[in-house]
Scaffold this motif. Structure first.
Motif, short mmCIF file in Angstrom:
data_model
loop_
_atom_site.label_atom_id
_atom_site.label_comp_id
_atom_site.label_asym_id
_atom_site.label_seq_id
_atom_site.Cartn_x
_atom_site.Cartn_y
_atom_site.Cartn_z
N ASN A 52 0.87 -1.17 0.00
CA ASN A 52 0.00 0.00 0.00
C ASN A 52 0.91 1.22 0.00
O ASN A 52 1.87 1.29 0.75
CB ASN A 52 -0.88 -0.03 1.26
CG ASN A 52 -1.85 1.11 1.33
OD1 ASN A 52 -1.70 2.11 0.62
ND2 ASN A 52 -2.84 0.97 2.17
N GLU A 53 0.59 2.20 -0.82
CA GLU A 53 1.40 3.42 -0.91
C GLU A 53 1.59 4.08 0.46
O GLU A 53 2.61 4.68 0.74
CB GLU A 53 0.75 4.41 -1.87
CG GLU A 53 0.70 3.93 -3.31
CD GLU A 53 2.06 3.93 -3.98
OE1 GLU A 53 2.88 4.80 -3.65
OE2 GLU A 53 2.30 3.05 -4.82
N ASP A 54 0.58 3.96 1.33
CA ASP A 54 0.63 4.62 2.64
C ASP A 54 1.26 3.75 3.72
O ASP A 54 1.33 4.16 4.86
CB ASP A 54 -0.80 4.98 3.08
CG ASP A 54 -1.46 5.93 2.10
OD1 ASP A 54 -0.75 6.75 1.49
OD2 ASP A 54 -2.69 5.86 1.94
N SER A 55 1.73 2.57 3.36
CA SER A 55 2.25 1.64 4.35
C SER A 55 3.55 2.15 4.97
O SER A 55 4.49 2.51 4.28
CB SER A 55 2.49 0.27 3.70
OG SER A 55 3.08 -0.60 4.63
N LYS A 56 3.60 2.17 6.29
CA LYS A 56 4.80 2.59 7.02
C LYS A 56 5.80 1.44 7.10
O LYS A 56 6.97 1.67 7.30
CB LYS A 56 4.42 3.05 8.43
CG LYS A 56 3.43 4.18 8.45
CD LYS A 56 4.13 5.49 8.33
CE LYS A 56 3.14 6.61 8.58
NZ LYS A 56 3.32 7.74 7.75
N ASP A 57 5.33 0.19 6.97
CA ASP A 57 6.21 -0.97 7.09
C ASP A 57 7.22 -1.05 5.96
O ASP A 57 8.25 -1.69 6.09
CB ASP A 57 5.39 -2.27 7.10
CG ASP A 57 4.51 -2.36 8.34
OD1 ASP A 57 4.84 -1.70 9.34
OD2 ASP A 57 3.51 -3.09 8.29
N ASP A 58 6.94 -0.43 4.84
CA ASP A 58 7.80 -0.54 3.68
C ASP A 58 8.67 0.69 3.50
O ASP A 58 9.09 1.01 2.39
CB ASP A 58 6.96 -0.79 2.42
CG ASP A 58 6.26 -2.13 2.48
OD1 ASP A 58 6.82 -3.06 3.07
OD2 ASP A 58 5.15 -2.24 1.94
N ALA A 59 8.97 1.39 4.58
CA ALA A 59 9.83 2.57 4.50
C ALA A 59 11.22 2.12 4.07
O ALA A 59 11.69 1.05 4.45
CB ALA A 59 9.90 3.27 5.86
N PRO A 60 11.89 2.93 3.25
CA PRO A 60 13.23 2.53 2.79
C PRO A 60 14.22 2.49 3.94
O PRO A 60 14.11 3.22 4.91
CB PRO A 60 13.59 3.62 1.79
CG PRO A 60 12.74 4.79 2.14
CD PRO A 60 11.49 4.22 2.74
N LEU A 61 15.21 1.64 3.79
CA LEU A 61 16.29 1.52 4.77
C LEU A 61 17.26 2.67 4.57
O LEU A 61 17.62 3.00 3.44
CB LEU A 61 17.01 0.19 4.57
CG LEU A 61 18.28 -0.03 5.39
CD1 LEU A 61 17.95 -0.09 6.88
CD2 LEU A 61 18.97 -1.29 4.93
N VAL A 62 17.67 3.28 5.66
CA VAL A 62 18.67 4.36 5.59
C VAL A 62 19.87 3.92 6.40
O VAL A 62 19.76 3.54 7.56
CB VAL A 62 18.10 5.68 6.17
CG1 VAL A 62 19.16 6.75 6.18
CG2 VAL A 62 16.88 6.12 5.38
N ILE A 63 21.04 3.97 5.76
CA ILE A 63 22.30 3.66 6.43
C ILE A 63 23.26 4.81 6.16
O ILE A 63 23.45 5.19 5.01
CB ILE A 63 22.91 2.34 5.92
CG1 ILE A 63 21.95 1.18 6.17
CG2 ILE A 63 24.27 2.08 6.58
CD1 ILE A 63 22.41 -0.13 5.59
N LYS A 64 23.81 5.37 7.23
CA LYS A 64 24.76 6.48 7.08
C LYS A 64 25.96 6.22 7.96
O LYS A 64 25.84 5.68 9.06
CB LYS A 64 24.12 7.81 7.50
CG LYS A 64 23.03 8.28 6.61
CD LYS A 64 22.52 9.62 7.09
CE LYS A 64 21.41 10.13 6.20
NZ LYS A 64 20.91 11.44 6.63
N ALA A 65 27.10 6.64 7.49
CA ALA A 65 28.31 6.61 8.30
C ALA A 65 28.33 7.89 9.11
O ALA A 65 28.16 8.99 8.57
CB ALA A 65 29.55 6.50 7.43
N LEU A 66 28.49 7.80 10.40
CA LEU A 66 28.57 8.97 11.26
C LEU A 66 30.03 9.20 11.66
O LEU A 66 30.73 8.26 12.06
CB LEU A 66 27.69 8.79 12.49
CG LEU A 66 26.19 8.64 12.22
CD1 LEU A 66 25.45 8.42 13.53
CD2 LEU A 66 25.65 9.87 11.51
#
Length: 95
Positions: free
Chosen positions: A77-91
């Protein structure tokens, strides 16, 4: 007829040319992004997307042969929060 139908099953005996036309229709449905299955008062539309699971199983028992092909995918579903993209950042320590 409803697009909300959860299950669709159709069983019959067909000649090879009819089977080929069904397989071609499924192929074109995957290509176009929309598959319609209908029989009598039942109708369902699937819209495959992303990565699909594929299972092919061939069996023989005596003179009988069976070929099963299964496809699976998750409709989102376009509104689905479960399918949020993964974010990985080097801090960095100084941040």
């Amino acid at each position: 007829m409803s697009d909300d139908l959860k299950n669709f099953k159709y069983e019959s005996v067909q000649d090879i040319e009819t089977i080929i036309s069904y397989l071609e229709a499924i192929t074109e449905g995957f290509r176009s992004g929309e598959l319609l299955f209908a029989s009598q008062d039942k109708e369902v539309v699937y819209r495959p997307q992303g990565l699909l699971g594929l299972t092919i199983e061939a069996k023989k028992k005596g003179s009988r042969r069976k070929l099963s092909i299964k496809f699976g995918w998750k409709e989102t579903n376009e509104d689905s929060k479960d399918d949020a993209p993964l974010v990985i950042k080097a801090l960095h320590k100084d941040q």
